[in-house]
Design a protein around this motif. Structure first.
Motif, short mmCIF file in Angstrom:
data_model
loop_
_atom_site.label_atom_id
_atom_site.label_comp_id
_atom_site.label_asym_id
_atom_site.label_seq_id
_atom_site.Cartn_x
_atom_site.Cartn_y
_atom_site.Cartn_z
N ASN B 15 0.83 -1.21 0.00
CA ASN B 15 0.00 0.00 0.00
C ASN B 15 0.86 1.26 0.00
O ASN B 15 1.70 1.43 0.88
CB ASN B 15 -0.90 0.02 1.23
N TYR B 36 -0.57 6.23 7.21
CA TYR B 36 -1.66 5.32 6.85
C TYR B 36 -2.92 5.65 7.64
O TYR B 36 -2.86 6.04 8.80
CB TYR B 36 -1.27 3.87 7.19
N THR B 37 -4.06 5.44 7.00
CA THR B 37 -5.33 5.43 7.73
C THR B 37 -5.44 4.05 8.39
O THR B 37 -4.66 3.15 8.10
CB THR B 37 -6.50 5.58 6.76
N GLU B 39 -7.66 1.83 7.84
CA GLU B 39 -7.94 0.82 6.81
C GLU B 39 -6.67 0.42 6.09
O GLU B 39 -6.41 -0.77 5.89
CB GLU B 39 -8.95 1.37 5.78
N LEU B 40 -5.89 1.41 5.69
CA LEU B 40 -4.64 1.11 4.99
C LEU B 40 -3.71 0.29 5.87
O LEU B 40 -3.05 -0.65 5.42
CB LEU B 40 -3.94 2.40 4.56
N ALA B 43 -4.93 -3.26 6.14
CA ALA B 43 -4.71 -3.95 4.86
C ALA B 43 -3.23 -4.29 4.68
O ALA B 43 -2.87 -5.40 4.27
CB ALA B 43 -5.20 -3.07 3.71
N GLU B 44 -2.36 -3.34 5.05
CA GLU B 44 -0.93 -3.59 4.90
C GLU B 44 -0.49 -4.67 5.87
O GLU B 44 0.31 -5.55 5.52
CB GLU B 44 -0.15 -2.29 5.13
#
Lengths: 285, 481
Positions: B15, B36-37, B39-40, B43-44
């Motif tokens: 990401n 990063y948020t 969510e990010l 996900a990462e």
């Protein structure tokens, strides 16, 4: 925070100030300097130590108004505080028994000459002091210098006290009367130190000058204070501030001291325009 | 081999880090990378395959249990995740921003070759920033002060090495006092790394944490001047750690370096970062750049200097005597500089600085270079091309060709053994000096290197000091280090 314990305004541009800094006062030696910062937005400025009182734990400074920071310092009262005060910085003056030492102070440069003259006297030298000032009013440290000198000669630009003229003329008179000179100390404005060195070079008198060049950290990290001495790059903050005046490139240093003239003028002008002396928003973008 | 992990073909691409657009950020001092948020980050974190014998840990100088903190992110346990990092790392928000992860933890990541490494640094930053937010919102408290064991340790220099050593010792119960010569703590994190890479309020938060562990930080204290090492060891402290750093600026040794308008990178960056000259005249310290700036050098300090000068409104050119591949800066820093419109004159070496009669810089005379045989550093040696000299018109030159060890303490402590270059000599354990009870680490020992290597040395020294004072600590196992 470092408390100002004593303030004495000598003229409308010169102020004497004692600052409480016991750890610095405990170990400070003649020739060393401090760096202070008044407040959070302030700059760091180096000031040579005029005296130290180990018992009271205070450092004495003489400040001449040349810009915003020094103007702000001038306006401070006993009881006010400085945010930062670091020292002692620089190498202490090398004090030895040379024989006859001539100590020359020009303007507020007389203040840092004083502890050196005292130490030279203590070390058994014959001390002849020459103290120069613009006029009687701006003459500083006369009593102190008299107390540590075998002979004290005053020179004022306007003749209001002592010799009417420059310290260099007095130095020349000493030479002319056949005084055996073994060592010279000169502290004052750069043109004065340069002029003294022009005379002492002819006679190859060892001459020590104290350089107060523009600094940021004062611990050898930024290289801002670099000066050419004997054709080598030296840092006034850690290699000095005392240097062999006969090998200092004064012309270059005088030009380096002009690096921030427009910015210094701008800051000073903004400061003088604001009535509130720091609290207003005029100087804030 | 890696059993119980996502199948490799399911791994999504790495990401990217949200960032300010280059043409916007090159005119402000706000942070470039936005973080990063949630969510990010999740996900990462999901991309990590949780290796049984995680190779990433081998690449971490401060021994962080990387898979464990990432796993906690996948579970949404962000505050536990940061505590997992804090077991080993006292400056996570800093490391998440300035560590060269690509040559450390991420370099060894199992999925790197095929899918791109897990963005370990970005995840570290995410949980650190999340913790700061939680603190600001009053959701968590400062850490409890460890019980003290009565032993006192002095740390000289509040940079990455010193702060790490201090925090690790405090966690073990030692009473630690850090002496800092500047008016604010952080060392190079304060005076060197610009706001747009490491916001100073982030550093302040990290310092709060270290103070909460019981570490006392005393600024405006120049050890060697106000107090000597011998005096410190004579009763006041049981051991001393020296982390005084590489603060001595190197110059080029070419004619014209004392002209007005020539800065060392240290002076330039200290004025801007520590003294906030970019906010002149609100702050009293000035810095001038004019219209055209040349930065000499191509390390991280050079990139920082160039990007600062750009933000101050100048047209900026980097002059470097070797080629693109040889530039020592992190790839990310070089890319950021390129995106922000910094010009590069590579294979170009300064010959002389020319000035006007008021001692101000006018032109930089340079010569073209070509690469010859590799030198002792393994990089191909640059050789001047005869007759290829030309001049660049310039208002300001920033010299960023490296720093040497801070000489002040060694000058005033002759019994402290130093090498030819002025670095403190350490024994086989890499942290003990020639004086009993005095330890050293970071740039003052190794020469100018990275924040994280200095932190690793601080950690090692803390362990050695604890052992020296009768509280031996286990060395990290082969597996984790």
């Amino acid at each position: 925070m470092y408390k100002i314990t004593h303030v004495k305004r000598i003229t409308d541009t010169i102020v004497a100030m004692d600052v409480e800094a016991p750890l610095v006062a405990k170990v400070a030696k003649a020739g060393q300097f401090i760096i202070l910062r008044i407040d959070e937005t302030g700059e760091r400025i180096p000031l040579t130590i005029s005296d130290y009182d180990r018992e009271k734990g205070s450092i004495a400074l003489i400040i001449q108004v040349v810009g915003k920071t020094t103007a702000k310092l001038y306006g401070l009262e006993a009881g006010d505080t400085l945010l930062d005060f670091v020292g002692p910085l620089g190498l202490p003056t090398h004090v030895a028994k040379w024989g006859t030492v001539v100590c020359i102070g020009g303007g507020v440069g007389t203040a840092p000459v004083y502890p050196q003259a005292r130490e030279f006297k203590k070390a058994g030298n014959k001390v002849i002091s020459i103290v120069g000032a613009r006029n009687l009013e701006s003459l500083i440290y006369e009593e102190q210098m008299a107390a540590v000198s075998d002979e004290l000669i005053i020179a004022t630009d306007d003749g209001s006290k002592g010799h009417h003229g420059f310290v260099t003329q007095v130095l020349q008179q000493l030479i002319d009367r056949g005084e055996q000179i073994d060592h010279v100390v000169a502290i004052g404005p750069l043109p004065m130190m340069r002029a003294v060195c022009q005379i002492t070079r002819e006679h190859q008198y060892k001459t020590s000058v104290s350089l107060n060049s523009i600094m940021v950290d004062g611990t050898g990290m930024c290289g801002c204070c670099r000066v050419k001495v004997d054709d080598e790059m030296r840092f006034a903050c850690v290699d000095g501030p005392d240097f062999d005046g006969l090998t200092v490139d004064f012309d270059e240093l005088m030009m380096r001291q002009r690096r921030f003239i427009p910015e210094e003028k701008m800051a000073f002008d903004l400061y003088q325009q604001s009535d509130c002396r720091g609290g207003c928003q005029n100087c804030k973008k | 081999m890696q059993g119980g992990v996502p199948k490799l073909q399911e791994i999504a691409p790495r990401n990217p880090m949200p960032a300010q657009p280059a043409e916007v950020r090159n005119a402000n001092f706000k942070e470039v990378a936005l973080g990063y948020t949630e969510e990010l980050a999740r996900a990462e974190a999901e991309r990590c395959i949780q290796c049984k014998k995680p190779p990433c840990r081998r690449g971490c100088p401060v021994e962080i249990d990387i898979p464990a903190f990432i796993k906690l992110i996948t579970e949404g346990k962000f505050l536990q995740s940061i505590l997992k990092i804090r077991e080993k790392n006292n400056l996570p928000a800093v490391c998440g921003r300035v560590c060269p992860q690509e040559s450390q933890c991420e370099k060894f990541c199992t999925i790197r070759k095929k899918y791109g490494a897990v963005a370990i640094g970005r995840l570290e930053r995410f949980v650190a920033d999340n913790e700061t937010k939680a603190k600001e919102e009053g959701r968590i408290q400062a850490p409890a002060k460890p019980t003290t064991n009565g032993k006192k340790v002095a740390v000289v220099g509040a940079g990455p090495a010193g702060l790490t050593c201090a925090a690790d010792l405090a966690k073990l119960g030692f009473a630690v006092t850090v002496f800092e010569s500047l008016h604010d703590a952080g060392g190079v994190l304060r005076y060197g790394i610009p706001e747009f890479r490491l916001p100073k309020h982030i550093l302040d938060v990290e310092l709060d944490y270290i103070r909460a562990l019981g570490v006392e930080i005393r600024c405006n204290m120049v050890i060697g001047r106000i107090k000597g090492l011998e005096e410190m060891l004579a009763g006041e402290f049981d051991a001393v750690f020296l982390g005084t750093g590489a603060g001595l600026p190197y110059f080029l040794g070419i004619p014209g370096e004392n002209l007005n308008g020539v800065y060392s990178a240290n002076e330039f960056l200290t004025r801007v970062n520590l003294m906030k000259a970019y906010q002149f005249p609100r702050y009293d310290t000035p810095v001038t750049v004019g219209n055209r700036v040349v930065v000499v050098g191509a390390g991280n300090v050079a990139m920082d200097s160039a990007r600062v000068a750009k933000r101050l409104g100048a047209e900026v050119t980097i002059v470097y005597r070797r080629g693109h591949a040889e530039m020592p800066a992190r790839l990310e820093e070089i890319e950021h500089a390129e995106e922000e419109g910094i010009n590069f004159h590579l294979l170009t070496s300064p010959v002389e600085i020319l000035g006007n009669n008021e001692n101000w810089v006018d032109e930089l005379k340079v010569v073209k270079m070509e690469l010859g045989e590799p030198d002792e550093s393994g990089r191909r040696r640059p050789i001047p091309v005869p007759g290829s000299e030309y001049t660049i018109e310039v208002d300001t030159i920033v010299i960023a060709v490296g720093q040497g060890p801070n000489p002040l303490l060694q000058q005033t402590t002759p019994q402290l053994k130093v090498n030819r270059r002025g670095n403190i000599v350490v024994k086989e354990d890499m942290v003990s000096t020639s004086i009993d009870g005095v330890f050293a680490g970071g740039d003052i020992v190794t020469g100018a290197a990275t924040v994280i290597l200095a932190m690793g040395a601080g950690k090692k020294a803390a362990r050695a000091i604890a052992g020296y004072l009768g509280y031996p600590q286990d060395e990290p196992t082969e597996d984790s280090n």
